[in-house]
Motif scaffolding. Structure first.
Motif, PDB file in Angstrom:
ATOM      1  N   LEU A  33       0.902  -1.267  -0.160  1.00  0.00           N
ATOM      2  CA  LEU A  33      -0.026   0.068   0.131  1.00  0.00           C
ATOM      3  C   LEU A  33       0.721   1.262   0.037  1.00  0.00           C
ATOM      4  N   GLY A  34       2.163   1.052   0.440  1.00  0.00           N
ATOM      5  CA  GLY A  34       2.948   2.430   0.526  1.00  0.00           C
ATOM      6  C   GLY A  34       2.421   3.525   1.378  1.00  0.00           C
ATOM      7  N   MET A  35       2.561   4.588   0.761  1.00  0.00           N
ATOM      8  CA  MET A  35       2.367   5.915   1.473  1.00  0.00           C
ATOM      9  C   MET A  35       0.687   6.449   1.122  1.00  0.00           C
ATOM     10  N   LYS A  36       0.060   5.459   0.355  1.00  0.00           N
ATOM     11  CA  LYS A  36      -1.237   5.973  -0.194  1.00  0.00           C
ATOM     12  C   LYS A  36      -2.360   5.955   0.780  1.00  0.00           C
ATOM     13  N   PRO A  37      -2.478   5.298   1.732  1.00  0.00           N
ATOM     14  CA  PRO A  37      -3.715   5.253   2.678  1.00  0.00           C
ATOM     15  C   PRO A  37      -3.389   6.688   3.590  1.00  0.00           C
ATOM     16  N   SER A  86       8.120   8.607   4.926  1.00  0.00           N
ATOM     17  CA  SER A  86       9.130   9.140   5.847  1.00  0.00           C
ATOM     18  C   SER A  86       8.284  10.772   6.343  1.00  0.00           C
ATOM     19  N   VAL A  87       7.626  11.139   5.159  1.00  0.00           N
ATOM     20  CA  VAL A  87       6.856  12.477   5.451  1.00  0.00           C
ATOM     21  C   VAL A  87       5.719  12.068   6.719  1.00  0.00           C
ATOM     22  N   LEU A  88       4.854  11.238   6.397  1.00  0.00           N
ATOM     23  CA  LEU A  88       4.152  10.740   7.481  1.00  0.00           C
ATOM     24  C   LEU A  88       4.413  10.568   8.610  1.00  0.00           C
ATOM     25  N   ALA A  89       5.670   9.886   8.914  1.00  0.00           N
ATOM     26  CA  ALA A  89       6.398   9.421  10.142  1.00  0.00           C
ATOM     27  C   ALA A  89       6.833  10.835  10.843  1.00  0.00           C
ATOM     28  N   TYR A  90       7.316  11.861   9.883  1.00  0.00           N
ATOM     29  CA  TYR A  90       7.701  13.303  10.329  1.00  0.00           C
ATOM     30  C   TYR A  90       6.353  13.962  10.897  1.00  0.00           C
ATOM     31  N   ILE A  91       5.307  13.780  10.359  1.00  0.00           N
ATOM     32  CA  ILE A  91       4.007  14.474  10.716  1.00  0.00           C
ATOM     33  C   ILE A  91       3.548  13.875  12.051  1.00  0.00           C
ATOM     34  N   VAL A 180       3.045  14.921  -3.717  1.00  0.00           N
ATOM     35  CA  VAL A 180       2.157  15.937  -2.610  1.00  0.00           C
ATOM     36  C   VAL A 180       2.619  16.002  -1.191  1.00  0.00           C
ATOM     37  N   LEU A 181       3.035  14.790  -0.646  1.00  0.00           N
ATOM     38  CA  LEU A 181       3.615  14.790   0.828  1.00  0.00           C
ATOM     39  C   LEU A 181       4.738  15.542   1.004  1.00  0.00           C
ATOM     40  N   PRO A 182       5.828  15.460   0.462  1.00  0.00           N
ATOM     41  CA  PRO A 182       6.910  15.959   0.512  1.00  0.00           C
ATOM     42  C   PRO A 182       6.793  17.896   0.276  1.00  0.00           C
ATOM     43  N   LEU A 183       6.013  17.991  -1.020  1.00  0.00           N
ATOM     44  CA  LEU A 183       5.933  19.412  -1.202  1.00  0.00           C
ATOM     45  C   LEU A 183       4.984  19.988  -0.154  1.00  0.00           C
TER      46      LEU A 183
END
Length: 347
Positions: A33-37, A86-91, A180-183
């Motif tokens: 699923l990666g980062m999509k969910p 990594s962005v999700l984890a950062y958030i 989208v996430l990193p930007l």
């Protein structure tokens, strides 16, 4: 612009996000699923789904990192999820500077799209905001991967973020969603360095690059938009065209009609062609709004419509669907509404 793409598709995104987050919770060790969910949960703006997806992100990121050989770091099947997770984890409060520095320090990737994604990560570890110094952007959405990459090199971050967060674009799944996430986090960092702005990342993912510019969004599209030439069933609200959004701001109503990116014809209004025929169903579209609002707010909306403090805004991809002013004026007079048009990059 990202805002109109989001609000016109949020009803679909929310359902997909819920399904994917449930799959992720069932199989937390799967990287399929990666980062999509997490990405879709952020766009949906559902705090429960966001919290559930963020709780899984760091673990999935660790599993992915364990399985990635250094020579495959820039692989298009690896880097987007590695950066996104990594962005999700950062958030969620997990520091990512070590991973981001590792990606930034790697030789530029051969794949042009991955090289562009790498450059966003480089900016994430860079303390100097850069978007204010970029050249002005242009109207109209991107038409190809090359167009995206060309604009990417010379456009400001808010503009790029809004182009990327366009779920209805043909390049969404393959390219745009990757950025989208990193930007979004890069934009949040840059805005925090500006004395004029302070915006939280969750608001950016929910409303696009300029959430502070909007009033109270009292209505968003609730179901799939029927085809323009469909015949509405008075007993079936799902067959009514509806609005894409209604905004209440300073005792004025702004009603948005998004033509979508597939509309590629001039906005004509004459005896042969009516590009504004969605206005034929104003009564039913307002009924959909009434059904979604509490009576107090609806009473206020009714009064604003009655007193002509309501502007209908047609959002279009202007290079591919130019608006001819005389036709716009004739349509406004015919339907007896205040009518404006905005390019999809400005809505």
């Amino acid at each position: 612009m990202g805002w109109i793409n989001i609000v016109s598709n949020r009803f679909k995104i929310s359902g997909k996000a819920k399904s994917l987050v449930e799959q992720w919770e069932t199989f937390p060790e799967s990287n399929s699923l990666g980062m999509k969910p997490g990405l879709l949960a952020l766009i949906a703006g559902d705090r429960s789904l966001i919290n559930r997806s963020l709780a899984l992100a760091n673990r999935s990121l660790e599993f992915l990192q364990e399985r990635v050989d250094e020579k495959f770091l820039g692989d298009p099947t690896v880097l987007p999820d590695l950066v996104g997770l990594s962005v999700l984890a950062y958030i969620n409060g997990h520091e990512q500077s070590e991973l981001w520095q590792r990606i930034a320090n790697t030789q530029p990737f051969a794949n042009r799209t991955m090289k562009a994604l790498q450059s966003v990560v480089i900016n994430l570890v860079n303390d100097n905001p850069s978007y204010l110094n970029k050249s002005p952007s242009k109207l109209g959405h991107v038409t190809s991967v090359s167009d995206w990459l060309n604009r990417f090199r010379k456009s400001p971050t808010p503009y790029l973020f809004d182009l990327a967060i366009s779920p209805d674009h043909p390049l969404w799944s393959s390219v745009l969603s990757t950025f989208v996430l990193p930007l979004g986090i890069l934009l949040e960092k840059e805005l925090k360095k500006s004395s004029d702005h302070s915006v939280e990342s969750l608001d950016l993912f929910r409303l696009g690059a300029h959430p502070q510019d909007y009033g109270d969004i009292i209505y968003e599209r609730q179901h799939e938009r029927p085809s323009w030439d469909s015949i509405p069933d008075t007993q079936s609200p799902e067959t009514w065209l509806g609005f894409d959004a209604v905004e209440l701001c300073n005792q004025e109503l702004y009603v948005y009609h998004y033509l979508g990116l597939s509309w590629q014809a001039p906005l004509l209004f004459n005896d042969e062609v009516n590009a504004y025929q969605f206005l034929d169903q104003l009564d039913k579209s307002w009924r959909l709004v009434e059904m979604s609002l509490n009576p107090v707010i609806w009473k206020q909306v009714e009064e604003l419509v009655k007193t002509k403090r309501c502007v209908h805004i047609v959002v279009h991809d202007s290079p591919r669907s130019p608006c001819l002013l005389p036709h716009l004026e004739r349509a406004a007079k015919h339907y007896d509404v205040n009518l404006e048009v905005r390019d999809v990059t400005l809505a």
